[in-house]
Motif scaffolding. Sequence first.
Motif, PDB file in Angstrom:
ATOM      1  N   ALA A  94       8.751   1.191 -16.692  1.00  0.00           N
ATOM      2  CA  ALA A  94       8.667   2.084 -17.847  1.00  0.00           C
ATOM      3  C   ALA A  94       9.242   1.419 -19.092  1.00  0.00           C
ATOM      4  O   ALA A  94       8.782   1.676 -20.222  1.00  0.00           O
ATOM      5  N   LEU A  95      10.257   0.544 -18.891  1.00  0.00           N
ATOM      6  CA  LEU A  95      10.879  -0.137 -20.029  1.00  0.00           C
ATOM      7  C   LEU A  95      10.228  -1.473 -20.344  1.00  0.00           C
ATOM      8  O   LEU A  95      10.703  -2.219 -21.196  1.00  0.00           O
ATOM      9  N   GLY A  96       9.138  -1.797 -19.617  1.00  0.00           N
ATOM     10  CA  GLY A  96       8.391  -3.018 -19.927  1.00  0.00           C
ATOM     11  C   GLY A  96       8.915  -4.265 -19.265  1.00  0.00           C
ATOM     12  O   GLY A  96       8.573  -5.384 -19.666  1.00  0.00           O
ATOM     13  N   GLY A  97       9.741  -4.121 -18.237  1.00  0.00           N
ATOM     14  CA  GLY A  97      10.277  -5.302 -17.561  1.00  0.00           C
ATOM     15  C   GLY A  97       9.248  -5.960 -16.658  1.00  0.00           C
ATOM     16  O   GLY A  97       8.422  -5.277 -16.043  1.00  0.00           O
ATOM     17  N   THR A  98       9.309  -7.277 -16.562  1.00  0.00           N
ATOM     18  CA  THR A  98       8.370  -8.010 -15.693  1.00  0.00           C
ATOM     19  C   THR A  98       8.971  -8.331 -14.337  1.00  0.00           C
ATOM     20  O   THR A  98       8.253  -8.741 -13.422  1.00  0.00           O
ATOM     21  N   GLY A  99      10.296  -8.209 -14.191  1.00  0.00           N
ATOM     22  CA  GLY A  99      10.937  -8.564 -12.932  1.00  0.00           C
ATOM     23  C   GLY A  99      11.240 -10.046 -12.803  1.00  0.00           C
ATOM     24  O   GLY A  99      11.652 -10.507 -11.735  1.00  0.00           O
ATOM     25  N   LEU A 100      11.034 -10.802 -13.884  1.00  0.00           N
ATOM     26  CA  LEU A 100      11.239 -12.248 -13.836  1.00  0.00           C
ATOM     27  C   LEU A 100      12.392 -12.726 -14.709  1.00  0.00           C
ATOM     28  O   LEU A 100      12.778 -13.897 -14.653  1.00  0.00           O
ATOM     29  N   GLY A 101      12.956 -11.812 -15.506  1.00  0.00           N
ATOM     30  CA  GLY A 101      13.955 -12.226 -16.485  1.00  0.00           C
ATOM     31  C   GLY A 101      15.165 -12.912 -15.888  1.00  0.00           C
ATOM     32  O   GLY A 101      15.584 -13.984 -16.343  1.00  0.00           O
ATOM     33  N   LEU A 102      15.756 -12.330 -14.843  1.00  0.00           N
ATOM     34  CA  LEU A 102      16.962 -12.924 -14.259  1.00  0.00           C
ATOM     35  C   LEU A 102      16.657 -14.202 -13.495  1.00  0.00           C
ATOM     36  O   LEU A 102      17.496 -15.110 -13.438  1.00  0.00           O
ATOM     37  N   ALA A 103      15.451 -14.304 -12.917  1.00  0.00           N
ATOM     38  CA  ALA A 103      15.058 -15.563 -12.270  1.00  0.00           C
ATOM     39  C   ALA A 103      14.958 -16.674 -13.312  1.00  0.00           C
ATOM     40  O   ALA A 103      15.353 -17.822 -13.057  1.00  0.00           O
ATOM     41  N   ILE A 104      14.451 -16.331 -14.491  1.00  0.00           N
ATOM     42  CA  ILE A 104      14.366 -17.312 -15.586  1.00  0.00           C
ATOM     43  C   ILE A 104      15.772 -17.742 -16.006  1.00  0.00           C
ATOM     44  O   ILE A 104      16.032 -18.925 -16.232  1.00  0.00           O
ATOM     45  N   VAL A 105      16.689 -16.782 -16.106  1.00  0.00           N
ATOM     46  CA  VAL A 105      18.072 -17.101 -16.466  1.00  0.00           C
ATOM     47  C   VAL A 105      18.657 -18.080 -15.451  1.00  0.00           C
ATOM     48  O   VAL A 105      19.271 -19.104 -15.815  1.00  0.00           O
ATOM     49  N   LYS A 106      18.487 -17.786 -14.167  1.00  0.00           N
ATOM     50  CA  LYS A 106      19.061 -18.632 -13.121  1.00  0.00           C
ATOM     51  C   LYS A 106      18.548 -20.063 -13.225  1.00  0.00           C
ATOM     52  O   LYS A 106      19.340 -21.023 -13.185  1.00  0.00           O
ATOM     53  N   HIS A 107      17.238 -20.228 -13.366  1.00  0.00           N
ATOM     54  CA  HIS A 107      16.681 -21.584 -13.387  1.00  0.00           C
ATOM     55  C   HIS A 107      17.040 -22.324 -14.680  1.00  0.00           C
ATOM     56  O   HIS A 107      17.240 -23.548 -14.649  1.00  0.00           O
ATOM     57  N   ALA A 108      17.116 -21.614 -15.800  1.00  0.00           N
ATOM     58  CA  ALA A 108      17.510 -22.264 -17.057  1.00  0.00           C
ATOM     59  C   ALA A 108      18.939 -22.806 -16.965  1.00  0.00           C
ATOM     60  O   ALA A 108      19.230 -23.909 -17.439  1.00  0.00           O
ATOM     61  N   ILE A 109      19.821 -22.046 -16.320  1.00  0.00           N
ATOM     62  CA  ILE A 109      21.213 -22.477 -16.191  1.00  0.00           C
ATOM     63  C   ILE A 109      21.351 -23.563 -15.127  1.00  0.00           C
ATOM     64  O   ILE A 109      22.118 -24.522 -15.283  1.00  0.00           O
ATOM     65  N   GLN A 110      20.593 -23.449 -14.044  1.00  0.00           N
ATOM     66  CA  GLN A 110      20.653 -24.481 -13.005  1.00  0.00           C
ATOM     67  C   GLN A 110      20.173 -25.829 -13.534  1.00  0.00           C
ATOM     68  O   GLN A 110      20.651 -26.873 -13.083  1.00  0.00           O
ATOM     69  N   LEU A 111      19.234 -25.827 -14.450  1.00  0.00           N
ATOM     70  CA  LEU A 111      18.809 -27.083 -15.071  1.00  0.00           C
ATOM     71  C   LEU A 111      19.981 -27.768 -15.776  1.00  0.00           C
ATOM     72  O   LEU A 111      20.009 -28.996 -15.886  1.00  0.00           O
ATOM     73  N   HIS A 112      20.932 -26.979 -16.237  1.00  0.00           N
ATOM     74  CA  HIS A 112      22.118 -27.522 -16.906  1.00  0.00           C
ATOM     75  C   HIS A 112      23.239 -27.821 -15.923  1.00  0.00           C
ATOM     76  O   HIS A 112      24.362 -28.149 -16.326  1.00  0.00           O
ATOM     77  N   THR A 131      -2.347   2.879 -25.663  1.00  0.00           N
ATOM     78  CA  THR A 131      -2.025   2.561 -24.260  1.00  0.00           C
ATOM     79  C   THR A 131      -2.624   1.213 -23.869  1.00  0.00           C
ATOM     80  O   THR A 131      -1.974   0.403 -23.189  1.00  0.00           O
ATOM     81  N   ILE A 132      -3.866   0.972 -24.310  1.00  0.00           N
ATOM     82  CA  ILE A 132      -4.495  -0.325 -24.013  1.00  0.00           C
ATOM     83  C   ILE A 132      -3.684  -1.455 -24.635  1.00  0.00           C
ATOM     84  O   ILE A 132      -3.439  -2.488 -24.002  1.00  0.00           O
ATOM     85  N   ARG A 133      -3.232  -1.250 -25.873  1.00  0.00           N
ATOM     86  CA  ARG A 133      -2.440  -2.284 -26.541  1.00  0.00           C
ATOM     87  C   ARG A 133      -1.115  -2.515 -25.814  1.00  0.00           C
ATOM     88  O   ARG A 133      -0.689  -3.664 -25.603  1.00  0.00           O
ATOM     89  N   THR A 134      -0.475  -1.420 -25.402  1.00  0.00           N
ATOM     90  CA  THR A 134       0.806  -1.540 -24.698  1.00  0.00           C
ATOM     91  C   THR A 134       0.649  -2.299 -23.388  1.00  0.00           C
ATOM     92  O   THR A 134       1.453  -3.180 -23.049  1.00  0.00           O
ATOM     93  N   GLN A 135      -0.414  -1.984 -22.634  1.00  0.00           N
ATOM     94  CA  GLN A 135      -0.635  -2.663 -21.361  1.00  0.00           C
ATOM     95  C   GLN A 135      -1.029  -4.130 -21.569  1.00  0.00           C
ATOM     96  O   GLN A 135      -0.675  -5.001 -20.757  1.00  0.00           O
ATOM     97  N   ALA A 136      -1.749  -4.407 -22.653  1.00  0.00           N
ATOM     98  CA  ALA A 136      -2.089  -5.803 -22.957  1.00  0.00           C
ATOM     99  C   ALA A 136      -0.830  -6.598 -23.290  1.00  0.00           C
ATOM    100  O   ALA A 136      -0.679  -7.758 -22.882  1.00  0.00           O
ATOM    101  N   GLU A 137       0.096  -5.967 -24.018  1.00  0.00           N
ATOM    102  CA  GLU A 137       1.367  -6.634 -24.321  1.00  0.00           C
ATOM    103  C   GLU A 137       2.164  -6.882 -23.047  1.00  0.00           C
ATOM    104  O   GLU A 137       2.816  -7.924 -22.895  1.00  0.00           O
ATOM    105  N   ARG A 138       2.095  -5.918 -22.135  1.00  0.00           N
ATOM    106  CA  ARG A 138       2.794  -6.091 -20.858  1.00  0.00           C
ATOM    107  C   ARG A 138       2.194  -7.261 -20.069  1.00  0.00           C
ATOM    108  O   ARG A 138       2.926  -8.067 -19.482  1.00  0.00           O
ATOM    109  N   LEU A 139       0.873  -7.354 -20.096  1.00  0.00           N
ATOM    110  CA  LEU A 139       0.212  -8.484 -19.443  1.00  0.00           C
ATOM    111  C   LEU A 139       0.619  -9.800 -20.085  1.00  0.00           C
ATOM    112  O   LEU A 139       0.906 -10.784 -19.399  1.00  0.00           O
TER     113      LEU A 139
END
Length: 457
Positions: free
Chosen positions: A410-428, A272-280
């Motif tokens: 529960a699935l390990g999402g950070t909530g930032l993935g789609l924001a990253i997608v948006k900014h990566a595409i807007q740069l283009h 559990t400690i390892r899983t939470q460290a990976e999440r961090l």
Amino acid sequence: MTSFSGRLFGSFLVLVASSLLIAGFVLENRSAEFNIYMWVVLAVLLVPVAFGSYLLLRQVDHRLESLRASADALGLGEPGVRVPVDSHDELAALGRSLNAVAARFEEKLEELRRERDAGEAVLGNLRQGIALLSSDLTIHHANPRFWSIVGIERPTGGPRLAAARQPVLEEVAEEAIRSGSGVIREISIYVEERSEYEVSVVPVRGEGGPRAWLLSIEDLRPERLMANLRREFVANVSHELKTPLTSIRGYAETLLSGGLEDEPNRARFVETIRTQAERLEALVEDLLQLADLERPDAPLDLKDWDASAIVRDIASTFEDLAARRGLRLEVEARPGIRARVDRKRIEVALRNLLDNAVKYTDTGVVTLRVERTSSAIRVSVSDTGRGIEPEHLPRLFERFYRVDQGRSRALGGTGLGLAIVKHAIQLHGGRVGVDSKVGEGSSFWFEISPDGPHLRS
């Protein structure tokens, strides 16, 4: 003839008359025949001279009139005024000097017009409303934004500040004029609804005191919106960091308090400690990646790539994960669809879209598709998952926005993935979007120009 030419011709006649009187005195003692002969000679000589002088003076008079008219027109600021110059005498030299003055005057006038237009353009595009006032609150100039803020059409003439129908503006201006110094206040302006603004009135100094007063109105909503976004971001980051840190600390304390001797459970505690460290670690990596993408000077390593090959390479890295979840991963991308992109940033966007699709699809198919439209390259990631309710769609690409927070964590999402997608595409210079139906699945897509971003240097 002008008075000048008339005086000149009159002087000539006086001179002729004086000459005739002198001639008469000289010829007084001569014979009658000789006198008659001399008078005839004098008449023959003087009449053509007088007539020629008259014509010459008429010409001079005409040229002087032309010079005067041109000088008057120049004084009135009429453009294109020039004196006709067709000789090489003193009047022609004067005409050339006037023409040179007119040319310099027009150049200066054009320069002033350009400066005025540039100033108008600057004022017209300011986010602030600007008005220049006199001490009696007459508005000498106001930009379009000022009239837009107060909600009325620009009046004709020189209106008073009362024409803005916002008494609070008059109160602030009068306070500044009474004190003789600048005043800044936050006020409310009512136009259909209440809005908050910061208004400032400062003196425009001149000899002997303020010559005018500059009033500016700035909308506080963007600033407060940014402050709210910063607070929300800090709160979200704090929450996302606190959850795994609390878990790590709790299990670490459990292990230190005797859990190391608990053989059946200690491995689970450490896992559990390892899983939470990976999440961090994932959260920190996403935060750093998002910060890099949001930089105004974020660099792009643009090269010509086969977009279909990039998509297939990324898809191959998700085949095992899709298979473990019982999903079929399909790629529809014909070779030869080329684009000028930063491959690393496009891969980041694709990886996040595929990761979401595989994680949130329980059964069925995840399809990665590349298409060439008339003006863009469109890449989509479609799934046969649960679908997303329409009210969530406009906010999906916001930082930390989750449709199902419990499932996401529960699935390990950070909530930032789609924001990253948006900014990566807007740069283009591209755009992102999503189409979804509840119970049928979702399709996340982005479009980019095959020639690379046009708005970046």
